[in-house]
Design an enzyme around this catalytic site. Structure first.
Site: not given
Ligand code: FAD
Ligand code: NAI
Length: 469
Positions: A179, A183, A202, A320, A448
């Protein structure tokens, strides 16, 4: 309050849920927030945004020192080495402090934290652990989890997801990322900087789907130069554990001869899916859409009165800050105010080096929409190579691009690759929120020497008159 336990029950304490809970409490409502995890803050604070940025920052410093980049600036380090335990330690510390901070904010705002997994028992009844509570309003903010890839089972050792990829106990020799999305590039960057060879497989013909086409191409070039190997238009068909490592089978996306790739660690990063399993939505009279998400209207109402939904569990970008803004808006709507999120102006940032950021329409989308409406667009671009601050900092990669309506000059989208693009994009989002034209930006005085001047010059370029190129 009659027989309701709470005015508002939020399910999930991620950026969407905890912000909704705090805002609702600030507005005088009696609020509880159910969370299944041991700590508050959701994906973002526990296993997402925060720990990944802690590792991105530390690994960038390591690479600057290790690659000789600091020495070239006259900062000579005679001996250095990686202390991975300490790097993980500061990551855990950042997570602990920030998740603890939410706990403090809950106490301060009198939000009751209901510990345990929540499931619906009715339209206004939810069971959390072994307690049943009744709430006048329920906000589903359960977020998302890693999308599994059939045939490539995560074992958290050699085949990892975004959570276990944050915790690797040693730097892998060869990491294969499945992917080429956000991430894959962020966590791939971390381990590449610390010494791993990183191959990204990808499915599509380019990395970073959804972003501006030119940005995707340029990012590909920059990452290749940094040492990433990309296998585009390629699909993974299987994975087998092979001693300590993994053998992956891949083939061209369009079909063709399979080949194998040997990896020490495979990171599955093919997207995320909404968390609704175990919620018993049917008991509340709700169902999910074809993508497993909870559908809402513009005010975050589901089809069932009194039940609302926000964040990753609803359609839209999984970010987020989008979840947080929806959290504020839903609380305001519940309190009888008018909560609004402008979904046309949600910035997105990839925290690589340089950073990649965008807000609004891509050039392709803007062109398509203009064509449909019988209009046109103008595009202004400015390379970071010609920006004085990027020059002093030896950061020549990238550009800023401003897309504006050809007739009204209104800015439709801004895209950039620049070391501090994540900070720079805030100005673009604010300008667009205020309905700015490219001329408004071009005639705004920028300090600047700053990278932000590249944004001003790109805006000047929309009308064909940048100064420094
Ligand atoms: P979540 O943060 O997923 O929170 C949902 C919560 O609900 C969880 O704690 C879960 O335990 C709880 N929950 C679920 N079901 C239940 C239930 N039935 N009962 C009680 N609790 C429950 N976004 C950015 O904007 N910037 C970034 O830099 C960024 N980096 C990321 C890096 C990674 C590795 C990952 C995986 C994601 C990243 N994201 C980033 C995406 C971001 O984390 C999410 O978009 C964001 O956390 C979503 O917020 P949310 O409140 O909708 O859900
Ligand atoms: P993504 O949707 O950004 O990327 C997934 C990639 O995997 C795509 O390019 C897709 O074409 C590819 N893919 C799908 N199936 C595949 C397969 N079978 N084989 C090879 N490639 C395949 O998803 P990602 O990176 O997992 O992130 C998930 C979410 O978390 C994103 O939607 C993003 O919004 C959020 N996130 C945001 C961050 C930020 O804001 N900086 C940082 C990390 C995550």
């Amino acid at each position: 309050m009659a027989d309701y336990d709470f005015d508002v029950l939020v399910i999930g304490a991620g950026p969407g849920g905890y912000v909704a809970a705090i805002r609702a409490a600030q507005l005088g409502l009696k609020v509880a927030c159910a969370e299944a995890r041991e700590t508050l803050g959701g994906t973002c604070l526990n296993v997402g945004c925060i720990p990944s940025k802690a590792l991105l920052h530390a690994s960038e410093l390591f690479e600057e020192a290790q690659s000789g980049a600091l020495a070239r600036l006259g900062v000579k380090i005679d001996s250095m080495s990686l202390d991975l335990d300490a790097m993980h330690g500061q990551r855990l510390d950042a997570v602990k402090q920030l998740t603890g901070g939410i706990e403090y904010l809950f106490k301060k705002n009198k939000v009751e934290w209901l510990k345990g997994r929540a499931s619906f028992e009715g339209k206004d009844m939810v069971k959390v652990g072994d307690r049943s509570v009744r709430a006048r309003n329920i906000v589903i903010a359960t977020g998302s989890s890693v999308m599994p890839l059939p045939g490539v089972t995560v074992d958290d050792e050699a085949i990892v997801d975004s959570t276990s990829a944050l915790e690797l106990p040693k730097v892998p020799g060869h990491m294969v990322v499945i992917g080429g999305g956000v991430i894959g590039l962020e966590l791939g960057s971390v381990w590449k900087r610390l010494g791993a060879k990183v191959t990204v497989v990808e499915f599509l013909d380019q990395i970073l789907p959804g972003m501006d086409g030119e940005v995707r191409k340029e990012a590909n070039k920059i990452f290749k130069r940094q040492g990433f190997t990309f296998k585009l238009s390629t699909k993974v068909t299987g994975a087998t554990r092979d001693g300590a490592g993994v053998t992956l089978t891949v083939e061209p996306a369009a079909g063709g001869a399979p080949e194998t790739i040997a990896a020490d660690v495979v990171l599955v990063a093919i997207g995320r899916r909404a968390n609704t399993e175990g919620l018993a939505l049917d008991k509340a009279g709700l169902a999910v859409n074809g993508r497993g998400q909870v559908e809402i209207d513009h005010e975050f109402r589901t089809l069932v009165p009194g039940i609302w939904a926000i964040g990753d569990v609803v359609p839209g970008p999984m970010l987020a800050h989008k979840a947080e803004d929806e959290g504020i808006a839903v609380a305001e709507n519940i309190a009888g105010l008018t909560g609004i999120v402008n979904h046309d102006v949600i910035p997105s940032v990839v925290y690589t080096a340089p950073e990649i950021a965008g807000v609004g329409l891509t050039e392709e989308q803007a062109r398509e929409r203009a064509k449909e409406a019988g209009g046109d667009i103008k595009v202004g671009k400015f390379p970071m190579m010609a920006n004085s601050r990027a020059k002093t900092n030896h950061e020549p990669d990238g550009f800023v691009k401003v897309i504006a309506d050809a007739t009204s000059d209104k800015v439709l989208g801004v895209w950039m690759i620049a070391v501090p693009a994540g900070v720079m994009i805030a100005q673009a989002a604010q300008a667009m929120e205020f309905g700015a034209t490219s001329e408004d930006i071009a005639y705004t005085c920028h300090a600047h020497p700053t990278h932000a001047e590249a944004f001003k010059e790109a805006a000047m370029a929309v009308r064909g008159k940048p100064i420094h190129i």
